[in-house]
Structures are given as structure tokens and as C-alpha cells.
Design a protein around this motif. Structure first.
Motif, mmCIF file in Angstrom:
data_model
loop_
_atom_site.group_PDB
_atom_site.id
_atom_site.type_symbol
_atom_site.label_atom_id
_atom_site.label_comp_id
_atom_site.label_asym_id
_atom_site.label_seq_id
_atom_site.Cartn_x
_atom_site.Cartn_y
_atom_site.Cartn_z
ATOM 1 N N THR A 106 6.054 -24.446 93.603
ATOM 2 C CA THR A 106 4.601 -24.361 93.382
ATOM 3 C C THR A 106 3.831 -25.100 94.478
ATOM 4 N N ASP A 107 4.415 -26.196 94.995
ATOM 5 C CA ASP A 107 3.694 -26.979 96.009
ATOM 6 C C ASP A 107 3.483 -26.170 97.295
ATOM 7 N N PRO A 108 4.546 -25.656 97.937
ATOM 8 C CA PRO A 108 4.294 -24.883 99.149
ATOM 9 C C PRO A 108 3.532 -23.585 98.885
ATOM 10 N N LEU A 109 3.717 -23.005 97.676
ATOM 11 C CA LEU A 109 2.993 -21.761 97.387
ATOM 12 C C LEU A 109 1.489 -22.021 97.293
ATOM 13 N N SER A 110 1.100 -23.170 96.751
ATOM 14 C CA SER A 110 -0.347 -23.459 96.664
ATOM 15 C C SER A 110 -0.931 -23.615 98.070
ATOM 16 N N THR A 111 -0.173 -24.238 98.965
ATOM 17 C CA THR A 111 -0.647 -24.411 100.349
ATOM 18 C C THR A 111 -0.735 -23.041 101.035
ATOM 19 N N ALA A 112 0.309 -22.224 100.835
ATOM 20 C CA ALA A 112 0.351 -20.898 101.462
ATOM 21 C C ALA A 112 -0.816 -20.026 100.988
ATOM 22 N N VAL A 113 -1.043 -20.009 99.671
ATOM 23 C CA VAL A 113 -2.111 -19.165 99.124
ATOM 24 C C VAL A 113 -3.471 -19.673 99.603
ATOM 25 N N PHE A 114 -3.597 -20.989 99.754
ATOM 26 C CA PHE A 114 -4.848 -21.534 100.289
ATOM 27 C C PHE A 114 -5.133 -20.933 101.663
ATOM 28 N N VAL A 115 -4.102 -20.870 102.508
ATOM 29 C CA VAL A 115 -4.279 -20.331 103.865
ATOM 30 C C VAL A 115 -4.537 -18.824 103.801
ATOM 31 N N LEU A 116 -3.833 -18.123 102.917
ATOM 32 C CA LEU A 116 -3.932 -16.659 102.856
ATOM 33 C C LEU A 116 -5.277 -16.171 102.328
ATOM 34 N N GLY A 117 -5.919 -16.978 101.459
ATOM 35 C CA GLY A 117 -7.191 -16.550 100.872
ATOM 36 C C GLY A 117 -6.971 -15.716 99.616
#
Ligand code: AMP
Ligand code: MG
Length: 330
Positions: free
Chosen positions: A283-294
Motif C-alpha cells: 500500500t505504501d509504494p502504491l499510494s506514492t505511485a498513484v499520487f504521481v499517476l493522477g
């Protein structure tokens, strides 16, 4: 029953089970550059206190091994040696590297632990951001493709000089997993462990759900701290927000700690992303990734991956949910 006999019985009870004071045990301490909080239910005060101390020691251990700022850490050694020769990975670094690589591919490069090749040019406290020229000079070192992994030897080398890895987008989620697994091993059935925006809960709150709040990303004085409250049990929850570490530059732009690897600049499409899943290491890296992806690409990714849900607050304050959280259509 006479008062005397009652007192004698109580005495006997405490004598047989001197530790038997079931209660909640909680503490909050500054570790890993953030606030680590733990709250757990224990049947005995001995185990309760030991468990709280144990969680704090686990978090501090992760900090000592994975902080890029502690020269003796495994990560700092990797960063200083890997451009010269392959470095053997510890089990922990190997696990985190492979998980980061998985997220790199899933997110088409939005999650990239080599973001730090430019990330270290920012100083949010001192309000320092790199000039365009500095950015361009360091962007060549930003790509997970510069990491040469030898699966057999379990080593990592950097194919370029100036590559820097930072695990700030995954280490806290991983650390809360370690803490929860440790608590399970002690027989604890109800617990919350949080490290900044990453938390994980074990069981429920003894018959009631835990309530995790999503922070108001633009809280005004006197305004509400949280915008959404989620009643939850047995889940990992990670929130990435542009309010965690930031400054506003001369042009009024918010410069914050989540970097779009394609530009080397702060990602700006959303203000906050919350991911629900089984384990913090995901969940931690996915939250960062989704933040970047929009919003669009981020929701598409979460809907594609089984076992995750997302709540995104976009740059206008509108809230978006992944499919699993959408109310069923009539
Ligand atoms: P989080 O608060 O979990 O969203 O993580 C933010 C942290 O992840 C930052 O403070 C950086 O340490 C790191 N980070 C920033 N941008 C990226 C990125 N694009 N990929 C991987 N890690 C990042
Ligand atoms: Mg995160």
C-alpha cells in the motif's frame, strides 16, 4: 460477603496473576523522520509494555538499516559503493528492491526508488529546489533501469555514476508490517501501528472497528482535521499527501516531496491518495505511485490490481473512489 473475606479474595486473585490487568497500551515517538504510534490491547501489563517497546525497537531498527542519511546503514553503503562494484544485498534490501521493481513496472515508472538522484537536490525545510540546469544534469541518473540486479548473487550495481536510491516511499509501510507480524507472534489480537501516513491494523477495536481518518489536505485554522473517516479492521492503509513535506516557492507553487520521475518535479495532479490493502509493503509504494499517476491512470491501476482500493482527493478537492469502494449503482 464480609469486607474482610472480599479483601482476602482480591488479594488471592492478584497473587496468582500479578500481571493480569487487561488494558490498552499506547505510545507515540519520533522515529524515521515521522511520528510512530502504537496502540494495542494486552491481557497482561507485562506483555503490553513489552509489545509497545518491541514495536518501537523494530521501527528504530528499520531506520538504522534503511535511512540514507545514516552513513552506517545498509542503504547508505549501497548508495556509496554500487557505482564502483556490485554490492551484496541483505535479505531486507533484496525484498524491498524486488517489491520496488514490481511497483516500478506496474506504475510504468511512476514509482522509482532512484527518484532520489534528483530528490536529494530538494530541501523542503530550507525551501531549496534545484534550478532547471541542475535538474537536467541529474535527471540522467534517475531511472530504475540503471540498477543492475544479479538475482543469483543477490547483488545490485549502478550502471551510472550519481545514482541514488531512497526507500522513503516503501520503508514505512514495510516497517508497520514487521511490527504487526511481531505483535501477532506475541499473541496480540487488537492493535494499530502507524508511521506517518502508513498504518496497519490488527483485528478490530474489541467489538468496534478502528476509525482511520483521511486528513484534510488543506486544513484551515479551526477547520476539520479529517475529511473522511473509514471504519476498518485487519487492513493496511497508506496515505500520500502533498502537505507532509513542502514549501511554497516565489511563484506560489507548492514544492513537495513526491517527485514525478519523468520531470524531476513535484507531482501536481492530486493532493492526497489513500490506498487500502493487505500489507504496507504494497500500500505504501502504491499510494506514492498513484499520487504521481493522477486520478485517471491511478484509479485504472488500482482497479487492475486485486486486493487494493483507493481514495483520491484531486487538486480541486473532489474525491474519487476505486471500483471496490463505489456504492453499487441502482
Ligand atoms: P509517501 O509519503 O509514502 O507517499 O512517500 C513519499 C516519499 O517517497 C518521499 O518522501 C520520498 O522519500 C519518496 N518518493 C518521492 N517520490 C517518489 C517516487 N516517484 N517514487 C518512489 N519514491 C518516491
Ligand atoms: Mg506511500
Amino acid at each position: 460477603m464480609s469486607l474482610l473475606r472480599k479483601a482476602a479474595l482480591c488479594g488471592l486473585f492478584f497473587c496468582l496473576t500479578p500481571n493480569a490487568i487487561a488494558a490498552w497500551f499506547s505510545d507515540t515517538r519520533p522515529i524515521m523522520g515521522t511520528e510512530v504510534s502504537v496502540s494495542l490491547w494486552s491481557e497482561t501489563s507485562g506483555t503490553g509494555k513489552q509489545a509497545v517497546e518491541g514495536v518501537m525497537a523494530i521501527m528504530e531498527g528499520v531506520n538504522q538499516r534503511l535511512s540514507p542519511y545514516i552513513p552506517s546503514s545498509d542503504l547508505a553503503k549501497l548508495n556509496s559503493e554500487a557505482a564502483k562494484a556490485p554490492v551484496l544485498l541483505t535479505d531486507e534490501l533484496d525484498l524491498l528492491y524486488r517489491q520496488s521493481l514490481w511497483m516500478f513496472h506496474q506504475s510504468e515508472g511512476a514509482f522509482d526508488i532512484t527518484y532520489a538522484s534528483v530528490g536529494h537536490l530538494y530541501d523542503y525545510r530550507q525551501k531549496i529546489a534545484p534550478t532547471q540546469k541542475e535538474l537536467e544534469a541529474h535527471m540522467v541518473a534517475l531511472s530504475t533501469r540503471h540498477l543492475v540486479y544479479d538475482a543469483k548473487a543477490r547483488s545490485l550495481a549502478f550502471s551510472q555514476p550519481n545514482v541514488t536510491i531512497d526507500l522513503g516511499g516503501i520503508a514505512k509501510g514495510y516497517a508497520v508490517d514487521l511490527a504487526i507480524n511481531y505483535l501477532k507472534g506475541l499473541g496480540i489480537k487488537h492493535a494499530y501501528v502507524g508511521a506517518g501516513g502508513d498504518s496497519r491494523i490488527l483485528g478490530d477495536r474489541r467489538g468496534r472497528p478502528w476509525v482511520i481518518g483521511i486528513k484534510n489536505p488543506r486544513k484551515k485554522e479551526g477547520g476539520a482535521d479529517t475529511v473522511i473517516k473509514l471504519p476498518l479492521s485487519d487492513v493496511a492503509v497508506s496515505t500520500s499527501g502533498d502537505y507532509e513535506r513542502f514549501f511554497i516557492d516565489d511563484t506560489g507553487q507548492r514544492i513537495h516531496h513526491i517527485i514525478n520521475p519523468k520531470t524531476g518535479k513535484s507531482a501536481s495532479e492530486v493532493m492526497s491518495v489513500t490506498i487500502l490493502g493487505e500489507e504496507g509493503i504494497a500500500t505504501d509504494p502504491l499510494s506514492t505511485a498513484v499520487f504521481v499517476l493522477g486520478v485517471q491512470k491511478g484509479i485504472n491501476l488500482v482497479d487492475k490490481l486485486p486486493g487494493f482500493d483507493a481514495i483520491i482527493i484531486d487538486s480541486t478537492g473532489q474525491v474519487h473512489y476505486s471500483n471496490g469502494l463505489m456504492p453499487p449503482s441502482p
